[in-house]
Design a protein around this motif. Structure first.
Motif, PDB file in Angstrom:
ATOM      1  N   ARG A  54       0.859  -1.077   0.090  1.00 37.21           N
ATOM      2  CA  ARG A  54      -0.104   0.027   0.107  1.00 37.21           C
ATOM      3  C   ARG A  54       0.825   1.245   0.129  1.00 37.21           C
ATOM      4  N   LYS A  55       0.576   2.333  -0.821  1.00 34.75           N
ATOM      5  CA  LYS A  55       1.031   3.656  -0.677  1.00 34.75           C
ATOM      6  C   LYS A  55      -0.038   4.598  -0.304  1.00 34.75           C
ATOM      7  N   MET A  56       0.329   5.613   0.350  1.00 32.84           N
ATOM      8  CA  MET A  56      -0.584   6.599   0.788  1.00 32.84           C
ATOM      9  C   MET A  56      -0.378   8.033   0.674  1.00 32.84           C
ATOM     10  N   TRP A  57      -1.341   8.906   0.254  1.00 34.06           N
ATOM     11  CA  TRP A  57      -1.155  10.212   0.071  1.00 34.06           C
ATOM     12  C   TRP A  57      -0.521  10.411  -1.241  1.00 34.06           C
ATOM     13  N   ILE A  58      -0.965  10.081  -2.284  1.00 34.93           N
ATOM     14  CA  ILE A  58      -0.306   9.811  -3.553  1.00 34.93           C
ATOM     15  C   ILE A  58      -1.120  11.000  -4.422  1.00 34.93           C
ATOM     16  N   THR A  59      -0.406  11.957  -4.841  1.00 32.72           N
ATOM     17  CA  THR A  59      -1.002  13.003  -5.693  1.00 32.72           C
ATOM     18  C   THR A  59      -1.096  12.474  -7.172  1.00 32.72           C
ATOM     19  N   ASN A  60      -2.220  12.737  -7.862  1.00 34.29           N
ATOM     20  CA  ASN A  60      -2.580  12.132  -9.028  1.00 34.29           C
ATOM     21  C   ASN A  60      -3.093  10.631  -9.154  1.00 34.29           C
ATOM     22  N   GLY A  61      -2.801  10.008  -7.957  1.00 37.28           N
ATOM     23  CA  GLY A  61      -3.020   8.637  -8.078  1.00 37.28           C
ATOM     24  C   GLY A  61      -4.122   7.909  -8.704  1.00 37.28           C
ATOM     25  N   SER A  62      -5.321   8.478  -8.576  1.00 37.79           N
ATOM     26  CA  SER A  62      -6.593   7.904  -9.185  1.00 37.79           C
ATOM     27  C   SER A  62      -6.782   8.308 -10.728  1.00 37.79           C
ATOM     28  N   VAL A  63      -6.089   9.242 -11.081  1.00 36.45           N
ATOM     29  CA  VAL A  63      -6.095   9.687 -12.529  1.00 36.45           C
ATOM     30  C   VAL A  63      -4.945   9.449 -13.319  1.00 36.45           C
ATOM     31  N   ALA A  64      -3.937   8.648 -12.651  1.00 36.81           N
ATOM     32  CA  ALA A  64      -2.635   8.550 -13.265  1.00 36.81           C
ATOM     33  C   ALA A  64      -2.998   7.328 -14.228  1.00 36.81           C
ATOM     34  N   GLY A  65      -2.195   7.202 -15.485  1.00 31.78           N
ATOM     35  CA  GLY A  65      -1.866   6.168 -16.206  1.00 31.78           C
ATOM     36  C   GLY A  65      -0.876   5.353 -16.054  1.00 31.78           C
ATOM     37  N   VAL A  66       0.094   5.637 -15.292  1.00 31.06           N
ATOM     38  CA  VAL A  66       1.302   5.008 -15.006  1.00 31.06           C
ATOM     39  C   VAL A  66       1.818   5.544 -13.438  1.00 31.06           C
ATOM     40  N   ALA A  67       2.314   4.577 -12.972  1.00 30.56           N
ATOM     41  CA  ALA A  67       2.610   4.837 -11.617  1.00 30.56           C
ATOM     42  C   ALA A  67       4.152   4.533 -11.451  1.00 30.56           C
ATOM     43  N   VAL A  68       5.128   5.164 -10.791  1.00 35.34           N
ATOM     44  CA  VAL A  68       6.284   4.750 -10.241  1.00 35.34           C
ATOM     45  C   VAL A  68       6.185   4.396  -8.892  1.00 35.34           C
ATOM     46  N   VAL A  69       6.392   3.091  -8.605  1.00 27.53           N
ATOM     47  CA  VAL A  69       6.435   2.475  -7.214  1.00 27.53           C
ATOM     48  C   VAL A  69       7.573   1.765  -6.911  1.00 27.53           C
ATOM     49  N   TRP A  70       8.012   2.306  -5.590  1.00 26.32           N
ATOM     50  CA  TRP A  70       8.896   1.751  -4.757  1.00 26.32           C
ATOM     51  C   TRP A  70       8.793   0.752  -3.832  1.00 26.32           C
ATOM     52  N   ALA A  71       9.349  -0.361  -4.065  1.00 22.69           N
ATOM     53  CA  ALA A  71       9.149  -1.733  -3.229  1.00 22.69           C
ATOM     54  C   ALA A  71      10.565  -2.217  -2.744  1.00 22.69           C
ATOM     55  N   ALA A  72      10.485  -2.895  -1.727  1.00 19.50           N
ATOM     56  CA  ALA A  72      11.420  -3.772  -1.145  1.00 19.50           C
ATOM     57  C   ALA A  72      11.575  -5.027  -1.749  1.00 19.50           C
ATOM     58  N   THR A  73      12.816  -5.214  -2.227  1.00 25.90           N
ATOM     59  CA  THR A  73      13.256  -6.749  -2.795  1.00 25.90           C
ATOM     60  C   THR A  73      14.361  -7.357  -2.060  1.00 25.90           C
ATOM     61  N   ASP A  74      14.622  -8.523  -2.565  1.00 26.80           N
ATOM     62  CA  ASP A  74      15.867  -9.213  -1.968  1.00 26.80           C
ATOM     63  C   ASP A  74      17.165  -8.554  -2.345  1.00 26.80           C
ATOM     64  N   ASP A  75      17.224  -7.662  -3.261  1.00 27.62           N
ATOM     65  CA  ASP A  75      18.246  -7.000  -3.719  1.00 27.62           C
ATOM     66  C   ASP A  75      18.301  -5.351  -3.311  1.00 27.62           C
ATOM     67  N   GLY A  76      17.406  -5.239  -2.340  1.00 34.11           N
ATOM     68  CA  GLY A  76      17.192  -3.762  -1.941  1.00 34.11           C
ATOM     69  C   GLY A  76      16.107  -3.130  -2.508  1.00 34.11           C
ATOM     70  N   VAL A  77      15.833  -1.923  -2.118  1.00 35.49           N
ATOM     71  CA  VAL A  77      14.679  -1.027  -2.710  1.00 35.49           C
ATOM     72  C   VAL A  77      14.669  -1.032  -4.386  1.00 35.49           C
ATOM     73  N   ARG A  78      13.856  -1.218  -4.931  1.00 34.09           N
ATOM     74  CA  ARG A  78      13.924  -1.007  -6.275  1.00 34.09           C
ATOM     75  C   ARG A  78      12.681  -0.110  -6.945  1.00 34.09           C
ATOM     76  N   GLY A  79      12.730   0.502  -8.044  1.00 38.34           N
ATOM     77  CA  GLY A  79      11.452   1.222  -8.416  1.00 38.34           C
ATOM     78  C   GLY A  79      10.978   0.327  -9.772  1.00 38.34           C
TER      79      GLY A  79
END
Length: 398
Positions: A173-198
């Motif tokens: 979950r991400k919170m307080w995201i400007t443009n979220g509900s009208v966006a056609g693309v999201a850049v999302v940052w997530a934790a992985t086994d190799d560190g944080v990735r976009g």
């Protein structure tokens, strides 16, 4: 040639008491004036109603218009972006936020967060697919970093991405995201086994949702959403290939904070101008209230902080254009300018008296918007600690 003692001085300009326009090029002024005219035509006649109703109607049309102005991804080069200077981008942010912080946030999130992340860290295929359409406003982007339980400490994020064959599967979950509900693309940052990735996430991907957040008393004329990722499956090439770790999202935030350094002064300027005009025309005890010493002291103090803040923004912009702007200096600018902008709005409200709470004037709207600007993209405390570490060499974050 230096001026001789007999050379006439230029007249004092209450709108530019330090003569800061002299620092700008003709192209700088042209960019500023173009954005100011657009905001005056397309935003100012409607913004009080949008704010009161808590909506930003026609956001996609506004995005396309801003794209046609070259305001989206303005300081980026190639892929349909304007390639403007940092100072020109800052001036645009100032004029947009003089209209409303929500409009500047739309542009800032689109260009300085979502587009910047793809431009700096994306593959050539990702850049070609998304940036031209984002620069034109055809596609709106958003940037997912903040979470319900992790704002100032993104290292604790719970959103994660795991490998499943060659695919990535995202949950979180991400919170307080400007443009979220009208966006056609999201850049999302997530934790992985190799560190944080976009990850570049088309918002029509199954498992992705962006419910809008309502009941806000700040940034009401702005689309704010939660991002929900439930087993969102992405191909391997959805990951941004050129960065791992928090360096990625934090560098994007630094770029966006730079726009706030300028934008906050736009909100302050609009409030100060409203107070100044009111002080010249509002009569009490037989004369305009601007003729009383206490009111003049307030106006003088506000003018000093406003134009010092613009000068600071200009200085940081020239450093950015020269490739010499450090993140700590951006923190310096955001910390100072947003705090002073809020104080200018509050003091302006006292000059307007009861009228200051009315949406007939912009002051209370700017004051409440700035309460969000004060804490997003780094709270006061975080910027104080960034500067404290830089000054002492000692890390006090933990």
């Amino acid at each position: 040639m230096s001026a001789t003692p007999s050379s006439p001085l230029p007249p004092f300009d209450a709108g530019d008491p330090l003569g800061l326009d002299d620092l700008l090029t003709d192209e700088d002024r042209a960019v500023r004036d173009t954005v100011r005219r657009w905001a005056a035509d397309r935003v100012l006649p409607h913004i009080a109603g949008w704010y009161e109703r808590g909506e930003l109607p026609g956001i996609r049309d506004l995005a396309r218009e801003l794209g046609s102005l070259g305001a989206l991804g303005m300081s980026l080069t190639g892929y349909g972006c304007a390639g403007a200077s940092a100072v020109q981008y800052g001036l645009a942010c100032l004029e947009l936020e003089a209209a409303d912080s929500g409009i500047r946030s739309l542009v800032s999130v689109q260009g300085s967060l979502a587009m910047y992340a793809i431009h700096r860290f994306g593959s050539e295929e990702q850049k070609q697919r998304w940036l031209p359409r984002m620069a034109s406003g055809e596609v709106i982007g958003c940037f997912g970093l903040t979470e319900p339980d992790h704002g100032s400490d993104p290292a604790g994020m719970r959103t994660h991405a795991r490998r499943d064959g060659s695919d990535w599967v995202l949950n979180g979950r991400k919170m307080w995201i400007t443009n979220g509900s009208v966006a056609g693309v999201a850049v999302v940052w997530a934790a992985t086994d190799d560190g944080v990735r976009g990850f570049v996430v088309p918002t029509d991907t199954p498992g992705f949702a962006a419910p809008e957040i309502h009941h806000k008393w700040s940034l009401r004329a702005s689309v704010t959403s939660e991002l929900v990722l439930d087993d969102v499956r992405l191909p391997a090439d959805a990951a941004l290939p050129e960065v791992r770790g928090l360096r990625g999202p934090l560098s994007c935030l630094s770029h966006a904070r730079y726009g706030i350094v300028w934008g906050s002064m736009g909100a302050a300027r609009a409030s100060f101008e409203a107070a100044l005009e009111y002080a010249r025309t509002r009569e009490q005890f037989g004369k305009p209230i601007g003729g009383f010493q206490l009111t003049q002291a307030k106006l003088a103090d506000m003018a000093v902080e406003l134009h010092k803040g613009i000068l600071l923004a200009y200085h940081l912009g020239r450093r950015m254009d020269a490739g010499r702007l450090r993140p700590e200096q951006v923190s310096f600018g955001k910390l100072n300018n947003v705090r002073e902008a809020i104080e200018i709005c509050r003091t302006s409200r006292t000059i307007l008296g009861a009228n200051g709470i009315s949406l007939e004037y912009p002051v209370m709207r700017h004051a409440t918007n700035l309460e969000s600007v004060l804490t997003y993209e780094g709270t006061v405390e975080m910027h104080q600690l960034v500067l404290g570490k830089a000054l002492t060499g000692l890390d006090a974050f933990r």
